[in-house]
Design an enzyme around this catalytic site. Structure first.
Site, PDB file in Angstrom:
ATOM      1  N   GLU A   1      -0.348   0.093  -4.396  1.00  0.00           N
ATOM      2  CA  GLU A   1      -0.277   1.514  -4.172  1.00  0.00           C
ATOM      3  C   GLU A   1       1.025   1.759  -4.445  1.00  0.00           C
ATOM      4  O   GLU A   1       1.451   2.995  -5.079  1.00  0.00           O
ATOM      5  CB  GLU A   1      -0.461   2.257  -2.714  1.00  0.00           C
ATOM      6  CG  GLU A   1      -0.388   3.515  -2.423  1.00  0.00           C
ATOM      7  CD  GLU A   1      -1.395   4.192  -1.168  1.00  0.00           C
ATOM      8  OE1 GLU A   1      -1.536   3.558  -0.024  1.00  0.00           O
ATOM      9  OE2 GLU A   1      -1.651   5.481  -1.597  1.00  0.00           O
TER      10      GLU A   1
ATOM     11  N   HIS B   1      -9.794 -24.150   1.879  1.00  0.00           N
ATOM     12  CA  HIS B   1     -11.090 -25.243   1.613  1.00  0.00           C
ATOM     13  C   HIS B   1     -12.143 -24.200   0.375  1.00  0.00           C
ATOM     14  O   HIS B   1     -13.560 -23.567   0.970  1.00  0.00           O
ATOM     15  CB  HIS B   1     -11.812 -25.029   2.540  1.00  0.00           C
ATOM     16  CG  HIS B   1     -11.208 -26.081   3.620  1.00  0.00           C
ATOM     17  ND1 HIS B   1     -11.982 -27.645   3.505  1.00  0.00           N
ATOM     18  CD2 HIS B   1      -9.493 -26.462   3.989  1.00  0.00           C
ATOM     19  CE1 HIS B   1     -11.347 -28.634   3.908  1.00  0.00           C
ATOM     20  NE2 HIS B   1     -10.514 -28.212   4.718  1.00  0.00           N
TER      21      HIS B   1
ATOM     22  N   LYS C   1      -9.881  11.213  -2.705  1.00  0.00           N
ATOM     23  CA  LYS C   1      -9.841  12.719  -1.945  1.00  0.00           C
ATOM     24  C   LYS C   1     -10.247  14.146  -2.215  1.00  0.00           C
ATOM     25  O   LYS C   1     -11.318  14.405  -2.286  1.00  0.00           O
ATOM     26  CB  LYS C   1      -8.108  12.286  -1.365  1.00  0.00           C
ATOM     27  CG  LYS C   1      -7.794  11.566  -0.492  1.00  0.00           C
ATOM     28  CD  LYS C   1      -6.654  12.462   0.095  1.00  0.00           C
ATOM     29  CE  LYS C   1      -6.044  10.529   0.548  1.00  0.00           C
ATOM     30  NZ  LYS C   1      -4.226  11.315   1.039  1.00  0.00           N
TER      31      LYS C   1
END
Lengths: 427, 427
Positions: free
Chosen positions: B268, B289, B400
């Protein structure tokens, strides 16, 4: 399952419908290769036969008679992630834990937290020699003995045809499941490896395998006819044009582990020969307040894979007198989440950032079967198109040998490199 | 805290000691800029003053009298991740949950799982209008009312000087903490935002802030004199040379959430203007792994940041008669984890893949204070060197506004883009 690649076209990376049409000839060839591999049950390709070769009754027999409060799966990498993905998304009633790391404090905390007399242990290692898994299993076994619990009454082994764990199972007459031949760990979610935990956690194995079988039937010689290949071909084509990262962002908390499973599948299968696409794990809507800034406004080097169920339970948002929030009252968390999903997708598209939408009907056994199988088939297709050896993991072996050498487990030249660390320390 | 950048030099990306010496002049200038920003408490830079400006007594007063079994922190992004990082790593006794998503089934499951009469709720939103947070808070409040629990007895508000939540706190005489001025959410872990949960979970706030203060004192005009700047300058220099990804891999389960906090900080703050370095979350030894194959053998476009405590509790591995595993008996999980750490670091270096080692003494309050502060300062330095606007997040605002428009919360042009989704569906 539905894959919508509309937003993967004509973005910053410049992939066009014409490019996909041209690629489709190569998809047909790759499909032929994959089908040959499946027909002959070749190493790796055999994983795509699991919907028909996997025997859920064997899993049910191994689980028969157990009704635990806790299940401890002792395994690492592909020996844990498939099972964890299934039980996180679908499990209920049984507390499923995964000892997939050797952090001492964390292992101790788990053993202190569960009632070992109400616990089943599933130790999973194809070779029976995986250092982390066997070390943890020895610790768990001793903890059971110390607690006066007979570990031989509550241990189920999942391993290869022969080896340590197989001998131990024979010696103590433990239920033992066989890791199927030709199926690398990261492709083993729909085999005995993933299904034992799922069965204990109450997952409908038949529905899971039926979902996978549905996707298997849809594999076809064109990316426009198979959701799995649509995804695999698009990710490959975008990677070739610079999508170095594939950010997988499910809009369901229950699929958070799925993103981790995907990350292993993608990284370990395709990350070789200096190539591969880096998986990034994200979660909607949470990461809209975190990663979205980078995805939308950072480098044009990413594909964002948005995953969601079409239907889910909902919770109403109560009416409120809090100022400016009346628009939320009478709505629901599900509607809010849906609006956030569509807003993020549109936000990325408006900025020219490629994204793909993957939808399953619900987060249920059938949906997970479709999703996991399709991602595996997509990965195999990508590997064919990229010409990499999808089913090997040589770089992982280097570190294993080095660690084993360091611990005195034999002569390994890799261990010698470890002493040569170049230092430039700032304290 | 110790940063070792030796393995960042002379790898595939070609960064040399001479490059760092040259960069160090720019680090001196950037340090001057940062110190000016701190002295004047400018927006963003003010976050680096938190070790001295944060008042832990105010946090203690807000927490005074509460002794809950559960803490529900209702917040999203930076309003949750800092607190979660602290309580995951250091908390004990209190079950800390974070309602940082609006997935309905998941919210319902959490509310069903906790005893609301033994729960404290901390609702965190600077503006008091964050849709996800306020929606969840309304749902939590109603659930408490339904359960016959007085929410005004057990709600603590963390918000700005004015607004919805502040008025609510005044009206109901709730304990209220102030989000400090000039501190963006992702830089707020060491403020009231992160510290309330930490205090409830029994974290030593003084030690935490003292650790942060130590790192603040080490900020200096040379990357070779400050661990934070050594890390920030090295990551910047590598990014300029093609390290598109920064994979953060702690070798401690308790630091798993730290990697997520880092991912927000990095993405951000630095992901803008078509630039930025993509954070990837990993975990040692587990991801050896999984992701290690890609890190070692995939594209040379990554920095791997290895993080570990120098000391930790240990668990012995019992002796065993299992074939080929006798080398493990008499060793310990800690020794195994240490061998894996060194093997991975060497494995990456041997393959020419740049990596950095960050060490704290222990996973304790002081160590976390050092680590979080240093990463924040590193991020600010990187932002100065890259010339980006580190403390803004315009792309997050787009989504938003679009979501709010979709839900009927006002007229937002961003919402119009949402209807235009281009489709190419494969079912």
């Amino acid at each position: 399952m539905n894959v919508d690649i509309g937003n993967a076209l004509d973005g910053d990376l410049g992939l066009t419908r014409g490019d996909l049409d041209a690629l489709d000839e190569r998809v047909a060839d790759a499909h032929d290769r994959i089908e040959r591999g499946r027909a002959e049950a070749e190493h790796g390709y055999a994983a795509l036969n699991l919907p028909e070769t996997c025997d859920p009754d064997a899993v049910r027999r191994a689980a028969d008679g157990f009704d635990p409060d806790h299940l401890l799966t002792v395994g690492i990498g592909g020996s844990a992630l498939g099972a964890a993905t299934l039980t996180d998304a679908l499990g209920s009633g049984v507390d499923c834990r995964y000892l997939d790391n050797v952090d001492p404090a964390w292992v101790r905390a788990i053993l202190d937290d569960v009632d070992l007399s109400g616990t089943v242990v599933n130790v999973v290692s194809r070779s029976g020699t995986t250092a982390e898994t066997l070390s943890n299993f020895l610790v768990v076994r001793e903890a059971m003995e110390s607690a006066g619990v007979d570990w031989t009454d509550r241990t189920v082994v999942t391993t290869g045809e022969a080896g340590n764990l197989r001998s131990m199972a024979d010696r103590h007459d433990l239920p033992a499941l066989k890791v199927p031949e030709g199926v690398p760990g990261r492709f083993s979610a729909l085999s005995t490896v993933g299904l034992f935990a799922a069965e204990i956690a109450g997952v409908d194995l038949d529905a899971l395998l039926a979902g996978a079988a549905d996707e298997a039937e849809r594999l076809a010689g064109s990316l426009f006819e198979s959701p799995a290949y649509a995804y695999g071909a698009t990710t490959y084509a975008l990677a070739e044009r610079g999508a170095a990262t594939n950010a997988v962002m499910p809009y369901a908390e229950s699929l958070e582990r799925f993103a981790e499973w995907f990350a292993q599948l993608w990284a370990e299968s395709l990350g070789k020969d200096g190539r591969g696409q880096t998986p990034a794990r994200a979660l909607g809507a949470t990461d809209q307040h975190s990663q979205l800034q980078l995805y939308r406004a950072g480098p044009a080097d990413k594909l964002i894979t948005l995953v969601r169920p079409r239907e889910a339970d909902d919770v109403d948002i109560p009416e409120t007198d809090l100022e400016g929030l009346s628009y939320l009252g009478g709505s629901s968390l599900g509607e809010l989440l849906d609006a956030e999903f569509r807003a993020t997708e549109a936000s990325l598209a408006a900025a020219g950032r490629e994204n793909v939408r993957i939808e399953i009907d619900r987060v249920d056994a059938r949906g997970l079967g479709e999703l996991l199988y399709a991602m595996e088939a997509a990965c195999v297709l990508y590997g064919e198109l990229a010409g990499v050896s999808t089913f090997t993991q040589p770089a992982v072996e280097w570190g294993k040998n080095a660690a084993r050498g360091l611990l005195g487990g034999g002569e390994f030249p890799e261990a010698d490199a470890v002493t040569e660390k170049r230092r430039l320390e700032v304290e």
